[in-house]
Design an enzyme around this catalytic site. Sequence first.
Site, PDB file in Angstrom:
ATOM      1  N   GLU A   1       0.818  -1.214   0.000  1.00 45.14           N
ATOM      2  CA  GLU A   1       0.000   0.000   0.000  1.00 45.14           C
ATOM      3  C   GLU A   1       0.856   1.271   0.000  1.00 45.14           C
ATOM      4  OE1 GLU A   1      -2.895   1.642   3.275  1.00 45.14           O
ATOM      5  OE2 GLU A   1      -3.351  -0.475   2.913  1.00 45.14           O
TER       6      GLU A   1
ATOM      7  N   HIS B   1       8.500  -0.525   5.529  1.00 41.24           N
ATOM      8  CA  HIS B   1       8.052  -0.527   6.928  1.00 41.24           C
ATOM      9  C   HIS B   1       7.867  -1.949   7.421  1.00 41.24           C
ATOM     10  CE1 HIS B   1       4.567  -0.134   4.214  1.00 41.24           C
ATOM     11  NE2 HIS B   1       3.911  -0.891   5.061  1.00 41.24           N
TER      12      HIS B   1
END
Length: 132
Positions: free
Chosen positions: A88, A93
């Site tokens: 996304e 991360h």
Amino acid sequence: MPSIFSRIVAGEIPSYKVAEDDKFYAFLDINPVNWGHTLVIPKKETDYIFDIDDEELGEMIVFTKKVAKAIKKALPCRKVGVAVLGLEVPHAHIHLIPLQNEGDMDFRHKVENPSPEKMKEVCELIASNFEA
Ligand code: AMP
């Protein structure tokens, strides 16, 4: 154009920050799979985690370990699960998710309408248990 996560690091977009150092930043996922769901990012923007150079990736894991320890102390959980998706947001991360059972790692299930008050409370609990 900087990623949404770079804008968070720059303070242009608010976040529930749980920890940071000169290279990395940890904050609550805004749409958590479970209470305490935290993201760890490098301040230097790279899309794909495995494009990060070895030294920085090693440092990122060590920082992530400290955040996971803080989550484990702050919240009732058996372990802290680790996941990397990155489908996304194109800024590497690591997801950290407190686990009681394996279903807690299911990204199809989200906490329903997490209240800002509870997010702040969870954030402060994790932040206060973080040891640099
Ligand atoms: P993915 O890139 O597939 O790992 O998913 C991106 C994750 O970032 C999702 O779990 C989102 O809920 C989370 N996310 C997106 N925008 C924000 C934001 N502004 N603050 C915190 N978490 C976010």
